[in-house]
Scaffold this active site. Structure first.
Site, PDB file in Angstrom:
ATOM      1  N   CYS A 387       5.475  11.913 -25.051  1.00  0.00           N
ATOM      2  CA  CYS A 387       4.084  12.133 -25.430  1.00  0.00           C
ATOM      3  C   CYS A 387       3.443  13.255 -24.604  1.00  0.00           C
ATOM      4  CB  CYS A 387       3.303  10.818 -25.354  1.00  0.00           C
ATOM      5  SG  CYS A 387       1.850  10.845 -26.408  1.00  0.00           S
ATOM      6  N   HIS A 524       6.528   7.495 -28.542  1.00  0.00           N
ATOM      7  CA  HIS A 524       6.937   6.751 -27.344  1.00  0.00           C
ATOM      8  C   HIS A 524       8.187   5.923 -27.642  1.00  0.00           C
ATOM      9  CE1 HIS A 524       3.308   7.363 -24.819  1.00  0.00           C
ATOM     10  NE2 HIS A 524       2.681   7.485 -25.984  1.00  0.00           N
ATOM     11  N   GLU A 526      10.092   4.540 -25.683  1.00  0.00           N
ATOM     12  CA  GLU A 526      10.260   3.429 -24.726  1.00  0.00           C
ATOM     13  C   GLU A 526       9.814   2.081 -25.295  1.00  0.00           C
ATOM     14  OE1 GLU A 526       8.087   5.928 -24.420  1.00  0.00           O
ATOM     15  OE2 GLU A 526       6.201   5.307 -23.490  1.00  0.00           O
TER      16      GLU A 526
HETATM   17  N1  GLN Z   1      -3.281  12.803 -23.754  1.00  0.00           N
HETATM   18  C1  GLN Z   1      -2.394  13.100 -24.825  1.00  0.00           C
HETATM   19  C2  GLN Z   1      -3.011  12.831 -26.183  1.00  0.00           C
HETATM   20  O1  GLN Z   1      -3.989  12.158 -26.279  1.00  0.00           O
HETATM   21  C3  GLN Z   1      -1.097  12.351 -24.660  1.00  0.00           C
HETATM   22  C4  GLN Z   1      -1.223  10.880 -24.861  1.00  0.00           C
HETATM   23  C5  GLN Z   1      -0.058  10.110 -24.327  1.00  0.00           C
HETATM   24  O2  GLN Z   1       0.723  10.601 -23.530  1.00  0.00           O
HETATM   25  N2  GLN Z   1       0.051   8.868 -24.713  1.00  0.00           N
HETATM   26  O3  GLN Z   1      -2.522  13.281 -27.181  1.00  0.00           O
END
Ligand code: GLN
Length: 547
Positions: A387, A524, A526
């Site tokens: 992400c 994600h 994970e």
């Molecule tokens: N801050 C970034 C976004 O809002 C990444 C979010 C994250 O890593 N979950 O897109």
């Protein structure tokens, strides 16, 4: 058969592993042949975990259906090896909101709506709905907090009401702590005696006490707990610290907890399939060859303590992948702010076999992460970005390879001349309306993979087909995304777009050429790694790290 319910409450203090206990009970009962689901109740007012600072709350675990839940829901998924839906999670805020909305809709037929019984009744309705939706024979309900706290009284009241209505179908398990103070040198049972009494005050009697401690419970303590907590000695389950949470089901099984629970629920084991899991859990303890992974984050410290709970799914996913590669995972927390204060410090990254940069928000430590990614890229250290770890890898590549000096994400610099990561259009509206709670791009979305990429290689054994033919489903939690205006230019400079949404519009995975493993995803992975079935991206990342 009538549906059965097991409430798990905590005694003495938080952090004794109530989530692991609930998940392990779920596991042993699942292996006795029953359909099991697990529900988490959090006593706070927040509607979900998404609006809380991770340092305060720990990880925000995202479900397939896009709920931002507590990390314990992640434990249930990992132990039960199946997704847990949003309906299995509730908070005080969620419960009250439904009651109030129902009152506004005149659904209480002009009655006076009262805290008792209407609020616990809403809790009961939700628990039963979750049991039905999951077709569960037995539902485990973990009540957050500890007994004696003001906040969770209404949930314990729900348990009491359910027990009163169907005494044969409802059990209560108290997970309590027995300290061994250094100065005394002996395990003390009194705090648990008090916890048991406090539970009694709510009208509940523990059917089992899981005695959490550094050491196993000995006979004198077992007898004391039996007498003072009004419980037969065989229902005190010794639960000393073990080297891995995955050993806990084995620990319970040695004491026949599964059978004892079923007996009290008037059920019999249908089968006994725990051996495979227990063998695996023992096997993973025997791996000695290390794989050293660094995790670069910013949510590690709270006062003088290090809190790794924030990244718990990432940590577990790395472990699952290491074990699948017959390695002992050794994890090190690296604080990205250190690389801002002392840029030379990034050299320490060479000491690791691989580096992970997990999700994150806001600007603290971001430049440190970007410097780290530069070092990782140039020095060919295996990298998995998750992400924010993908978004910042894009920024780094744009700045240092594609020559866009001030490239950035607009989350950090809205005025950058090269917004290679920018806000998603529908997200912008939400932010302007201050509509923050539960409004990110959340939950599972499909992704198609490009042939010939490392991501394709990783997933394809699982897909049994060519990558361009099939979709993988991955979970998301973000507001910003790869800016397609830069796609061509960055691809020309060598960036590989290895995965996109099926319509091709959202970049889901980037990779680099001429690098042993540089894979970063907008999603994600994970959240979908299971102990004996690691996530393919983590598995191949570790494979590369070993090389
Ligand atoms: N801050 C970034 C976004 O809002 C990444 C979010 C994250 O890593 N979950 O897109």
């Amino acid at each position: 058969m009538s549906k059965k319910y097991i409430f798990v409450a905590g005694g003495v203090m938080s952090g004794v592993g109530k989530g692991t206990a609930a998940a392990s009970i779920a596991k042993i009962l699942q292996h006795k042949g029953y359909e099991i689901t697990a529900v988490k109740i959090d006593p706070y007012i927040n509607i979900d975990a998404g609006t809380m600072n991770p340092v305060e709350h720990g990880e925000v675990f995202v479900t397939n259906d896009g709920d931002e839940t507590d990390q314990d829901v992640g434990s249930y998924e990992r132990f039960l090896e199946r997704p847990i839906p949003s309906g299995n999670y509730m908070t005080t805020g969620r419960v009250y909101l439904s009651v109030i909305n129902r009152e506004r809709a005149l659904k209480y037929n002009g009655k006076c709506v009262e805290v008792v019984p209407h609020v616990p009744q809403e809790v009961i309705d939700r628990i039963k709905k979750a049991a039905t939706a999951n077709k569960a024979d037995i539902t485990i309900i973990e009540i957050g907090g500890t007994v004696g706290e003001y906040q969770n009284i209404l949930f314990l009241e729900a348990a009491r009401m359910m027990k009163l209505a169907n005494p044969k179908d409802v059990l209560t398990i108290l997970v309590s702590y027995l300290p061994i103070p250094k100065s005394v040198g002996e395990m003390k049972s009194k705090p648990t005696q008090y916890a048991s009494r406090t539970l009694n005050e709510t009208g509940l009697q523990a059917d089992f006490i899981l005695a959490r401690s550094e050491e196993p419970v000995d006979e004198p303590r077992r007898r004391k707990l039996s007498v003072f907590c009004n419980i037969d000695p065989g229902s005190v389950i010794s639960s000393p610290d073990v080297s891995s949470i995955y050993l806990v089901p084995a620990l319970y099984e040695e004491q026949h907890l599964g059978e004892k629970i079923l007996k009290k629920l008037h059920l019999k084991p249908k089968k006994d399939e725990m051996t495979d899991w227990i063998n695996w859990a023992n096997q993973i303890q025997t791996y000695n060859t290390e794989v050293k992974i660094g995790i670069i984050g910013k949510y590690f410290s709270t006062g003088s303590f290090v809190l790794s709970d924030v990244y718990i799914s990432v940590i577990e996913a790395i472990k699952h992948a290491a074990w699948a590669n017959n390695r002992k995972p050794v994890l090190t927390w690296l604080n990205s702010e250190d690389y801002e204060q002392d840029p030379k410090k990034v050299k320490e990254l060479s000491n690791f076999d691989g580096i992970v940069i997990p999700g994150g928000f806001g600007n603290r430590g971001v430049e440190g992460k970007i410097s780290a990614i530069k070092y990782i890229r140039e020095n060919k250290i295996p990298y998995l970005g998750l992400c924010y770890g993908m978004q910042l890898a894009t920024v780094e590549f744009a700045r240092h390879v594609a020559g866009m000096k001030d490239a950035n994400t607009t989350e950090i610099n809205p005025k950058t001349t090269h917004p290679v990561i920018h806000i998603m259009p529908e997200q912008e509206k939400k932010l302007l309306a201050l509509d923050y709670g539960g409004t990110m791009r959340l939950g599972a979305y499909p992704c198609i993979l490009k042939e010939g990429t490392k991501s394709c290689d990783a997933y394809s054994p699982m897909l049994h087909a060519s990558c361009s033919m099939l979709h993988v489903s991955e979970r998301h939690r973000h507001r910003y995304e790869f800016n397609n205006q830069y796609r061509e230019e960055l691809e020309k400079a060598g960036l590989i777009i290895a995965g996109t949404s099926p319509d091709g519009k959202i970049v889901e995975i980037i990779e680099l050429k001429n690098h042993p493993f540089f894979v970063a995803s907008q999603f994600h992975p994970e959240f979908q790694s299971w102990p004996q079935t690691p996530h393919p991206l983590f598995r191949d990342f570790i494979k590369a790290a070993i090389k």
